[in-house]
Write a protein that holds these residues in place. Structure first.
Motif, PDB file in Angstrom:
ATOM      1  N   ASP A  85       0.861  -1.243  -0.022  1.00 49.50           N
ATOM      2  CA  ASP A  85       0.055   0.064  -0.051  1.00 49.50           C
ATOM      3  C   ASP A  85       0.968   1.080   0.027  1.00 49.50           C
ATOM      4  O   ASP A  85       0.620   2.256  -0.741  1.00 49.50           O
ATOM      5  CB  ASP A  85      -1.013  -0.090   1.065  1.00 49.50           C
ATOM      6  CG  ASP A  85      -2.052  -0.919   1.220  1.00 49.50           C
ATOM      7  OD1 ASP A  85      -2.382  -1.329   0.010  1.00 49.50           O
ATOM      8  OD2 ASP A  85      -2.739  -1.502   2.075  1.00 49.50           O
ATOM      9  N   VAL A  86       2.041   1.251   0.699  1.00 48.25           N
ATOM     10  CA  VAL A  86       2.868   2.395   0.963  1.00 48.25           C
ATOM     11  C   VAL A  86       3.284   2.615  -0.560  1.00 48.25           C
ATOM     12  O   VAL A  86       3.275   3.750  -1.065  1.00 48.25           O
ATOM     13  CB  VAL A  86       3.969   2.104   1.795  1.00 48.25           C
ATOM     14  CG1 VAL A  86       5.165   3.335   1.747  1.00 48.25           C
ATOM     15  CG2 VAL A  86       3.463   2.111   3.259  1.00 48.25           C
ATOM     16  N   GLY A 103      -3.225   0.898   7.513  1.00 47.22           N
ATOM     17  CA  GLY A 103      -4.180  -0.343   7.381  1.00 47.22           C
ATOM     18  C   GLY A 103      -5.531  -0.196   7.929  1.00 47.22           C
ATOM     19  O   GLY A 103      -5.835   0.919   8.270  1.00 47.22           O
ATOM     20  N   PRO A 104      -6.314  -1.188   7.497  1.00 51.19           N
ATOM     21  CA  PRO A 104      -7.639  -0.796   7.947  1.00 51.19           C
ATOM     22  C   PRO A 104      -8.106  -0.817   9.089  1.00 51.19           C
ATOM     23  O   PRO A 104      -9.413  -0.359   9.739  1.00 51.19           O
ATOM     24  CB  PRO A 104      -8.449  -1.922   6.951  1.00 51.19           C
ATOM     25  CG  PRO A 104      -7.625  -3.098   6.873  1.00 51.19           C
ATOM     26  CD  PRO A 104      -6.053  -2.383   7.165  1.00 51.19           C
ATOM     27  N   GLY A 160      -8.238   7.410   5.819  1.00 51.27           N
ATOM     28  CA  GLY A 160      -9.033   6.929   4.672  1.00 51.27           C
ATOM     29  C   GLY A 160      -8.055   7.239   3.447  1.00 51.27           C
ATOM     30  O   GLY A 160      -8.507   7.222   2.181  1.00 51.27           O
ATOM     31  N   ASP A 161      -6.799   7.450   3.482  1.00 45.67           N
ATOM     32  CA  ASP A 161      -5.910   8.041   2.620  1.00 45.67           C
ATOM     33  C   ASP A 161      -5.802   6.642   1.446  1.00 45.67           C
ATOM     34  O   ASP A 161      -5.785   7.286   0.379  1.00 45.67           O
ATOM     35  CB  ASP A 161      -4.671   8.393   3.294  1.00 45.67           C
ATOM     36  CG  ASP A 161      -4.697   9.775   3.781  1.00 45.67           C
ATOM     37  OD1 ASP A 161      -5.864  10.477   3.822  1.00 45.67           O
ATOM     38  OD2 ASP A 161      -3.906  10.226   4.611  1.00 45.67           O
ATOM     39  N   VAL A 162      -5.481   5.586   1.962  1.00 53.08           N
ATOM     40  CA  VAL A 162      -5.370   4.696   0.902  1.00 53.08           C
ATOM     41  C   VAL A 162      -6.437   4.528  -0.185  1.00 53.08           C
ATOM     42  O   VAL A 162      -6.183   4.520  -1.301  1.00 53.08           O
ATOM     43  CB  VAL A 162      -5.142   3.121   1.458  1.00 53.08           C
ATOM     44  CG1 VAL A 162      -5.081   2.114   0.435  1.00 53.08           C
ATOM     45  CG2 VAL A 162      -4.024   2.943   2.369  1.00 53.08           C
ATOM     46  N   VAL A 221      -6.710   7.739  -2.433  1.00 50.54           N
ATOM     47  CA  VAL A 221      -5.706   7.641  -3.611  1.00 50.54           C
ATOM     48  C   VAL A 221      -5.787   6.584  -4.497  1.00 50.54           C
ATOM     49  O   VAL A 221      -5.767   6.530  -5.733  1.00 50.54           O
ATOM     50  CB  VAL A 221      -3.946   7.451  -3.067  1.00 50.54           C
ATOM     51  CG1 VAL A 221      -3.176   7.374  -4.114  1.00 50.54           C
ATOM     52  CG2 VAL A 221      -3.761   8.859  -2.084  1.00 50.54           C
ATOM     53  N   LEU A 222      -6.143   5.129  -3.728  1.00 49.30           N
ATOM     54  CA  LEU A 222      -6.161   3.912  -4.728  1.00 49.30           C
ATOM     55  C   LEU A 222      -7.486   3.745  -5.151  1.00 49.30           C
ATOM     56  O   LEU A 222      -7.711   2.861  -5.979  1.00 49.30           O
ATOM     57  CB  LEU A 222      -5.217   2.735  -4.113  1.00 49.30           C
ATOM     58  CG  LEU A 222      -3.923   3.374  -3.630  1.00 49.30           C
ATOM     59  CD1 LEU A 222      -3.196   2.230  -2.944  1.00 49.30           C
ATOM     60  CD2 LEU A 222      -3.066   3.689  -4.840  1.00 49.30           C
ATOM     61  N   GLY A 223      -8.468   4.193  -4.504  1.00 50.09           N
ATOM     62  CA  GLY A 223      -9.822   3.857  -4.679  1.00 50.09           C
ATOM     63  C   GLY A 223     -10.059   2.439  -4.265  1.00 50.09           C
ATOM     64  O   GLY A 223     -11.267   1.871  -4.484  1.00 50.09           O
ATOM     65  N   ARG A 224      -9.259   1.843  -3.310  1.00 52.41           N
ATOM     66  CA  ARG A 224      -9.801   0.626  -2.662  1.00 52.41           C
ATOM     67  C   ARG A 224      -9.312   0.526  -1.070  1.00 52.41           C
ATOM     68  O   ARG A 224      -8.538   1.204  -0.736  1.00 52.41           O
ATOM     69  CB  ARG A 224      -8.898  -0.570  -3.366  1.00 52.41           C
ATOM     70  CG  ARG A 224      -7.493  -0.358  -3.279  1.00 52.41           C
ATOM     71  CD  ARG A 224      -6.862  -1.579  -3.685  1.00 52.41           C
ATOM     72  NE  ARG A 224      -5.209  -1.728  -3.607  1.00 52.41           N
ATOM     73  CZ  ARG A 224      -4.385  -1.486  -2.557  1.00 52.41           C
ATOM     74  NH1 ARG A 224      -4.833  -1.601  -1.199  1.00 52.41           N
ATOM     75  NH2 ARG A 224      -3.212  -1.540  -2.553  1.00 52.41           N
TER      76      ARG A 224
END
Length: 129
Positions: A10-11, A34-35, A100-102, A105-108
């Motif tokens: 993810d990073v 992480g989530p 909620g940054d992942v 940025v990534l839409g997932r």
């Protein structure tokens, strides 16, 4: 304390997105997490389930950790200081925050520690097991 364990994939994916489109990320500081936040005991339970053998968190004190890092792992003292600071931050529960940054940025959703443990289980497999 709990820690918002983050997968290096993810990073890397967030960094790659920023490098591919710098204008879209200008002036932004992404905090990749992480989530969910887990204690080290919870992480050990996940690894125990995934690996089929007991994994436990030993809870070393700061001095014991620093000596282990230096003597057993061969870390240079500056790296011992950095990892000890990270360890202390985690023990105090200061690394538990989620973002909620992942997703932004990534839409997932970010990769969960359980998925990471499953994906990387061969790393911890005992030879001949």
């Amino acid at each position: 304390g709990a820690t918002a364990f983050v997968d290096a994939e993810d990073v890397g994916a967030v960094a790659a997105a920023a490098l591919r489109d710098p204008a879209a990320h200008a002036g932004r500081a992404w905090t990749v997490t992480g989530p969910r936040s887990l204690t080290y005991d919870q992480a050990a339970q996940i690894l125990t389930s995934e690996l089929g053998r007991p994994i436990r968190y030993a809870r070393p004190g700061l001095a014991a950790y620093a000596l282990h890092a230096r003597r057993t792992l061969g870390m240079a003292w500056p790296m011992v200081a950095v990892t000890a600071a990270i360890y202390t931050t985690a023990r105090l529960g200061l690394a538990a925050g989620l973002t909620g940054d992942v997703r932004a940025v990534l839409g997932r959703d970010p990769i969960d520690f359980s998925a990471f443990a499953h994906r990387e289980r061969a790393v911890w497999a005992r030879p001949g097991a």
